[in-house]
Design a protein around this motif. Structure first.
Motif, PDB file in Angstrom:
ATOM      1  N   VAL A 159       0.841  -1.196   0.000  1.00 28.83           N
ATOM      2  CA  VAL A 159       0.000   0.000   0.000  1.00 28.83           C
ATOM      3  C   VAL A 159       0.875   1.244   0.000  1.00 28.83           C
ATOM      4  O   VAL A 159       1.789   1.377   0.812  1.00 28.83           O
ATOM      5  CB  VAL A 159      -0.936   0.012   1.220  1.00 28.83           C
ATOM      6  N   THR A 160       0.591   2.138  -0.926  1.00 27.32           N
ATOM      7  CA  THR A 160       1.320   3.401  -1.015  1.00 27.32           C
ATOM      8  C   THR A 160       0.342   4.565  -0.889  1.00 27.32           C
ATOM      9  O   THR A 160      -0.868   4.391  -1.125  1.00 27.32           O
ATOM     10  CB  THR A 160       2.079   3.526  -2.348  1.00 27.32           C
ATOM     11  N   LEU A 161       0.861   5.712  -0.520  1.00 31.22           N
ATOM     12  CA  LEU A 161       0.043   6.913  -0.395  1.00 31.22           C
ATOM     13  C   LEU A 161       0.521   7.975  -1.373  1.00 31.22           C
ATOM     14  O   LEU A 161       1.712   8.088  -1.648  1.00 31.22           O
ATOM     15  CB  LEU A 161       0.127   7.483   1.028  1.00 31.22           C
ATOM     16  N   ARG A 162      -0.429   8.749  -1.867  1.00 28.08           N
ATOM     17  CA  ARG A 162      -0.103   9.944  -2.651  1.00 28.08           C
ATOM     18  C   ARG A 162      -1.031  11.063  -2.200  1.00 28.08           C
ATOM     19  O   ARG A 162      -2.083  10.822  -1.608  1.00 28.08           O
ATOM     20  CB  ARG A 162      -0.242   9.687  -4.148  1.00 28.08           C
ATOM     21  N   ALA A 163      -0.630  12.279  -2.475  1.00 32.50           N
ATOM     22  CA  ALA A 163      -1.421  13.428  -2.055  1.00 32.50           C
ATOM     23  C   ALA A 163      -2.805  13.415  -2.703  1.00 32.50           C
ATOM     24  O   ALA A 163      -2.959  13.054  -3.880  1.00 32.50           O
ATOM     25  CB  ALA A 163      -0.692  14.716  -2.398  1.00 32.50           C
ATOM     26  N   PHE A 164      -3.804  13.787  -1.932  1.00 37.53           N
ATOM     27  CA  PHE A 164      -5.183  13.895  -2.426  1.00 37.53           C
ATOM     28  C   PHE A 164      -5.259  14.977  -3.484  1.00 37.53           C
ATOM     29  O   PHE A 164      -4.741  16.084  -3.309  1.00 37.53           O
ATOM     30  CB  PHE A 164      -6.099  14.239  -1.259  1.00 37.53           C
ATOM     31  N   ASP A 165      -5.907  14.659  -4.608  1.00 35.46           N
ATOM     32  CA  ASP A 165      -6.101  15.626  -5.681  1.00 35.46           C
ATOM     33  C   ASP A 165      -7.577  16.037  -5.711  1.00 35.46           C
ATOM     34  O   ASP A 165      -8.440  15.182  -5.941  1.00 35.46           O
ATOM     35  CB  ASP A 165      -5.709  15.018  -7.033  1.00 35.46           C
ATOM     36  N   PRO A 166      -7.899  17.310  -5.467  1.00 39.70           N
ATOM     37  CA  PRO A 166      -9.300  17.738  -5.388  1.00 39.70           C
ATOM     38  C   PRO A 166     -10.130  17.391  -6.615  1.00 39.70           C
ATOM     39  O   PRO A 166     -11.343  17.160  -6.497  1.00 39.70           O
ATOM     40  CB  PRO A 166      -9.186  19.256  -5.202  1.00 39.70           C
ATOM     41  N   SER A 167      -9.500  17.337  -7.772  1.00 39.47           N
ATOM     42  CA  SER A 167     -10.243  17.025  -8.994  1.00 39.47           C
ATOM     43  C   SER A 167     -10.345  15.523  -9.231  1.00 39.47           C
ATOM     44  O   SER A 167     -11.437  14.972  -9.392  1.00 39.47           O
ATOM     45  CB  SER A 167      -9.564  17.692 -10.206  1.00 39.47           C
ATOM     46  N   ASP A 168      -9.204  14.855  -9.208  1.00 38.17           N
ATOM     47  CA  ASP A 168      -9.180  13.434  -9.557  1.00 38.17           C
ATOM     48  C   ASP A 168      -9.778  12.539  -8.482  1.00 38.17           C
ATOM     49  O   ASP A 168     -10.238  11.427  -8.787  1.00 38.17           O
ATOM     50  CB  ASP A 168      -7.739  12.991  -9.825  1.00 38.17           C
ATOM     51  N   ASP A 169      -9.795  12.998  -7.239  1.00 42.16           N
ATOM     52  CA  ASP A 169     -10.206  12.129  -6.140  1.00 42.16           C
ATOM     53  C   ASP A 169     -11.525  12.535  -5.489  1.00 42.16           C
ATOM     54  O   ASP A 169     -11.903  11.996  -4.451  1.00 42.16           O
ATOM     55  CB  ASP A 169      -9.108  12.087  -5.076  1.00 42.16           C
ATOM     56  N   ALA A 170     -12.232  13.460  -6.124  1.00 38.48           N
ATOM     57  CA  ALA A 170     -13.524  13.902  -5.572  1.00 38.48           C
ATOM     58  C   ALA A 170     -14.512  12.750  -5.507  1.00 38.48           C
ATOM     59  O   ALA A 170     -15.304  12.645  -4.557  1.00 38.48           O
ATOM     60  CB  ALA A 170     -14.093  15.038  -6.426  1.00 38.48           C
ATOM     61  N   ASP A 171     -14.454  11.839  -6.483  1.00 39.84           N
ATOM     62  CA  ASP A 171     -15.392  10.705  -6.484  1.00 39.84           C
ATOM     63  C   ASP A 171     -15.148   9.783  -5.303  1.00 39.84           C
ATOM     64  O   ASP A 171     -16.097   9.281  -4.670  1.00 39.84           O
ATOM     65  CB  ASP A 171     -15.281   9.926  -7.797  1.00 39.84           C
ATOM     66  N   LEU A 172     -13.892   9.572  -4.963  1.00 37.58           N
ATOM     67  CA  LEU A 172     -13.565   8.712  -3.824  1.00 37.58           C
ATOM     68  C   LEU A 172     -14.024   9.351  -2.517  1.00 37.58           C
ATOM     69  O   LEU A 172     -14.606   8.678  -1.657  1.00 37.58           O
ATOM     70  CB  LEU A 172     -12.054   8.463  -3.782  1.00 37.58           C
ATOM     71  N   PHE A 173     -13.778  10.638  -2.377  1.00 39.10           N
ATOM     72  CA  PHE A 173     -14.225  11.332  -1.170  1.00 39.10           C
ATOM     73  C   PHE A 173     -15.750  11.356  -1.092  1.00 39.10           C
ATOM     74  O   PHE A 173     -16.326  11.242  -0.003  1.00 39.10           O
ATOM     75  CB  PHE A 173     -13.680  12.762  -1.140  1.00 39.10           C
ATOM     76  N   SER A 174     -16.414  11.456  -2.228  1.00 42.14           N
ATOM     77  CA  SER A 174     -17.870  11.439  -2.260  1.00 42.14           C
ATOM     78  C   SER A 174     -18.406  10.092  -1.762  1.00 42.14           C
ATOM     79  O   SER A 174     -19.376  10.044  -0.996  1.00 42.14           O
ATOM     80  CB  SER A 174     -18.371  11.697  -3.682  1.00 42.14           C
ATOM     81  N   THR A 175     -17.765   8.999  -2.171  1.00 42.49           N
ATOM     82  CA  THR A 175     -18.170   7.667  -1.711  1.00 42.49           C
ATOM     83  C   THR A 175     -17.998   7.550  -0.206  1.00 42.49           C
ATOM     84  O   THR A 175     -18.870   7.035   0.505  1.00 42.49           O
ATOM     85  CB  THR A 175     -17.332   6.585  -2.415  1.00 42.49           C
ATOM     86  N   ARG A 176     -16.865   8.038   0.287  1.00 47.25           N
ATOM     87  CA  ARG A 176     -16.601   8.022   1.729  1.00 47.25           C
ATOM     88  C   ARG A 176     -17.652   8.815   2.480  1.00 47.25           C
ATOM     89  O   ARG A 176     -18.196   8.381   3.500  1.00 47.25           O
ATOM     90  CB  ARG A 176     -15.204   8.562   1.999  1.00 47.25           C
ATOM     91  N   THR A 177     -17.978  10.005   2.001  1.00 45.74           N
ATOM     92  CA  THR A 177     -18.897  10.887   2.701  1.00 45.74           C
ATOM     93  C   THR A 177     -20.323  10.349   2.672  1.00 45.74           C
ATOM     94  O   THR A 177     -21.064  10.482   3.656  1.00 45.74           O
ATOM     95  CB  THR A 177     -18.838  12.305   2.098  1.00 45.74           C
ATOM     96  N   ALA A 178     -20.692   9.713   1.565  1.00 53.95           N
ATOM     97  CA  ALA A 178     -22.024   9.118   1.482  1.00 53.95           C
ATOM     98  C   ALA A 178     -22.198   8.025   2.534  1.00 53.95           C
ATOM     99  O   ALA A 178     -23.283   7.837   3.090  1.00 53.95           O
ATOM    100  CB  ALA A 178     -22.255   8.546   0.087  1.00 53.95           C
ATOM    101  N   GLU A 179     -21.119   7.315   2.844  1.00 47.12           N
ATOM    102  CA  GLU A 179     -21.195   6.257   3.845  1.00 47.12           C
ATOM    103  C   GLU A 179     -21.096   6.808   5.262  1.00 47.12           C
ATOM    104  O   GLU A 179     -21.890   6.466   6.139  1.00 47.12           O
ATOM    105  CB  GLU A 179     -20.071   5.244   3.649  1.00 47.12           C
TER     106      GLU A 179
END
Length: 220
Positions: free
Chosen positions: A100-120
């Motif tokens: 598992v690796t980490l990279r900086a959150f990208d407001p544009s590219d990763d909005a969908d992932l954050f949206s999934t997290r927030t919906a849950e």
């Protein structure tokens, strides 16, 4: 992190220390020859075939830990941990690896992932526990905090796949760290792996600031 994952992490450290005891002269040579701490950790990890976490533990050893009594205590702890751990790597494949690796959150590219997290989760991304605002407002607020060096958000990857998010928020002199793993990737050890990866990232973004792991909003 589950009790088993905590035990696995501790076993990883005690195993590395045990190996370092047996090969202490080689370990010392590797440290002396290294140009800096990071290179020392890498050299130890390669020499002993241990993870960076174990190598860091070796680097932090004191001379007191080299005594016969301390070595016996370490071995006793290792034997006890071995007897406690019953899960297999097949059940939690990422728990004790470095996949598992980490990279900086990208407001544009990763909005969908954050949206999934927030919906849950339903809570704001800042860790306050307040209800989440609109997606654009949440991300804009996070971007402002990151620009002000009050937050550090990361996307956890295994290979090219996004498996979750790691949030670091500076609050009252501490970095509150939270981890969210996508539902389909839970119960495999990815939360533990993401937490391990976050230690160096948080230390880089918030040098000298204590890190506090907060309970995730959903199992990792």
């Amino acid at each position: 992190m589950t009790d088993h994952d905590r035990a696995a992490t501790r076993r990883e450290i005690t195993t590395a220390l045990s190996s370092a005891f047996e090969r202490r002269h080689e370990v010392l040579d590797a440290i002396v020859d290294a140009p800096d701490r990071a290179a020392s950790v890498t050299a130890i990890a390669e020499l002993l075939s241990v993870s960076p976490l174990g190598a860091e533990a070796v680097m932090g050893m004191s001379f007191e830990q080299l005594t016969v009594e301390a070595r016996r205590a370490n071995q006793a702890e290792l034997d006890d941990l071995d007897s406690q751990l019953t899960f297999t790597l097949a059940e939690r494949p990422a728990a004790s690896g470095d996949s598992v690796t980490l990279r900086a959150f990208d407001p544009s590219d990763d909005a969908d992932l954050f949206s999934t997290r927030t919906a849950e989760i339903g809570a704001a991304g800042d860790g306050s526990g307040k209800p989440a605002a609109g997606l654009d407002d949440e991300i804009a607020s996070a971007s402002d905090r990151m620009f002000a060096e009050e937050a550090a958000w990361f996307v956890a990857h295994e290979g090219s796949e996004k498996i979750g998010l790691v949030f670091g928020e500076l609050v009252d002199g501490e970095v509150n760290v939270r981890i969210w793993i996508r539902p389909e990737h839970r119960k495999k050890g990815y939360g533990t792996a993401a937490l391990r990866a976050s230690r160096s990232e948080m230390a880089s973004h918030f040098p000298g600031v204590p890190m506090v792991v907060r309970a995730p909003g959903a199992p990792a």
